[in-house]
Scaffold this motif. Structure first.
Motif, short mmCIF file in Angstrom:
data_model
loop_
_atom_site.label_atom_id
_atom_site.label_comp_id
_atom_site.label_asym_id
_atom_site.label_seq_id
_atom_site.Cartn_x
_atom_site.Cartn_y
_atom_site.Cartn_z
N LEU A 1 -10.60 5.60 7.47
CA LEU A 1 -9.24 4.85 7.47
C LEU A 1 -9.11 3.49 7.96
N THR A 2 -9.98 2.48 7.11
CA THR A 2 -9.81 1.08 7.92
C THR A 2 -8.94 0.02 6.81
N CYS B 1 -9.56 -8.34 4.15
CA CYS B 1 -9.25 -9.10 5.56
C CYS B 1 -8.24 -8.33 6.14
N GLY B 2 -8.02 -7.06 5.97
CA GLY B 2 -7.01 -6.15 6.80
C GLY B 2 -5.67 -6.63 6.56
N GLN C 1 -6.89 2.07 1.97
CA GLN C 1 -6.64 0.65 1.90
C GLN C 1 -5.28 0.43 2.33
N LEU C 2 -5.00 -0.83 3.07
CA LEU C 2 -3.74 -1.35 3.46
C LEU C 2 -3.54 -2.72 3.14
N ASP D 1 -2.66 3.55 0.36
CA ASP D 1 -3.10 5.03 -0.31
C ASP D 1 -3.15 5.88 1.07
N VAL D 2 -2.82 5.41 2.44
CA VAL D 2 -2.98 6.40 3.48
C VAL D 2 -2.20 7.61 3.44
#
Length: 344
Positions: free
Chosen positions: A30-31, A35-36, A109-110, A134-135
């Protein structure tokens, strides 16, 4: 796991062990993608607050620590980044999840991170992080969520989450000044007890009226084919045809209720945590892999199952207007996650 936008209750469509294994296979790492958190704000996001570097850092820290839990089974940071309902969920996953050797750790992804700090007196104790991710919804792609972070023990920790409500967007929150002095229809202390009573009534499958749903509005959560009562009625009817009884019950969880002031002093966006318990009883015994309503039988299981209890943690959000004649609170958001399933 609220698998569809129209869901008003949570169901287990797989055995809990299969759900957890699938989490590992579908994306245990889960990252932050790319570029976050960069990119356009999530759909319908309220205006972002200014000077939120600390809050954004808290969201990134939560993602990093969660990544360590899923990719390395390193849960040392659990208490540093979760509290309340999310702490319960993470503890449940720690006890039950295991990563197969061939797990494909493709990251979740976030994107589109946006921070809103609701208006408050004194130091802020809560902020809302809106994002597309999609966490919280496995296998269904990116969805917009609101994540509520609470300051506890000197740290910002994820407390709960809500899936994007049906309609144009998220409720607009007050970001400046003090919260309204006029009390809302529901005090935060009565929100979850009152909601537990109404949801348990809906879980019988009976049509809800303004009297049985009071103090909540009979909106699409309590009326129509996608309502809570309609979904339960379908399950009850399918199980009864095969000699199985099915009952659902809701109780107020011990987790705090969040009352976030709305813009223009219109009331509050209230977010409360419930425990949902579903019980199956088969006097003649069940040998099939699924209950008549389609829910898979919990594992491990005996060859002949007579009883099963499924336990979920659920979040229900509502617009709680300022108190006036005939005013009602209107449910507008939901999130659910399985905690335990026992067959005997």
């Amino acid at each position: 796991m609220n698998r569809t936008g129209q869901s008003r209750r949570v169901r287990r469509t797989l055995p809990l062990t299969a759900v957890l294994t699938a989490m590992a296979l579908a994306g245990a790492g889960l990252t932050v993608a790319g570029c976050g958190g960069a990119g356009a704000p999530a759909a319908g996001t309220p205006a972002a607050s200014s000077r939120t570097a600390a809050e954004q850092a808290a969201v990134m820290n939560w993602l990093i620590k969660t990544n360590q839990m899923w990719t390395s089974n390193d849960f040392a940071g659990l208490d540093q980044v979760t509290t309340g309902q999310m702490g319960t969920i993470y503890l449940s996953e720690e006890r039950q999840a295991s990563l197969p050797d061939n797990a494909d750790r493709v990251p979740f992804q976030l994107t589109g991170l946006s921070i809103t700090v609701p208006c408050h007196t004194g130091s802020p104790a809560v902020f809302v992080a809106y994002a597309d991710t999609d966490v919280f919804d496995l296998w269904t792609g990116m969805q917009s969520v609101a994540m509520v972070f609470q300051r506890t023990g000197g740290l910002w920790k994820l407390a709960t989450a809500v899936n994007h409500p049906d309609g144009p967007g998220w409720p607009a929150l007050c970001t400046t000044g003090a919260p309204p002095a006029t009390p809302p229809v529901l005090a935060s202390g009565s929100y979850t007890p009152d909601l537990a009573r109404v949801l348990t009534s809906a879980a019988t499958g009976a049509a809800q009226t303004t009297a049985t749903a009071s103090p909540f509005a009979v909106n699409d959560f309590f009326a129509g084919s996608g309502s809570i009562n309609a979904q339960f009625a379908t399950s009850i009817r399918q199980d009864r045809r095969s000699g199985v009884s099915f009952t659902g019950r809701f109780t107020a969880a011990a987790d705090p209720t969040f009352a976030l002031p709305l813009a223009d002093r219109r009331g509050y966006w209230v977010i409360g945590i419930m425990t949902q318990s579903d019980t199956y009883s088969a006097p003649a015994g069940l040998r099939a892999k699924t209950w008549p309503d389609g829910t898979q039988v919990a594992t491990p299981r005996p060859p002949v199952v007579h009883h099963e209890t499924d336990t979920f943690t659920t979040t229900y959000a509502a617009i709680d207007p300022l108190r006036s004649e005939n005013a009602t609170a209107a449910l507008d958001g939901f999130f659910g996650w399985p905690l335990a399933a026992t067959a005997s």
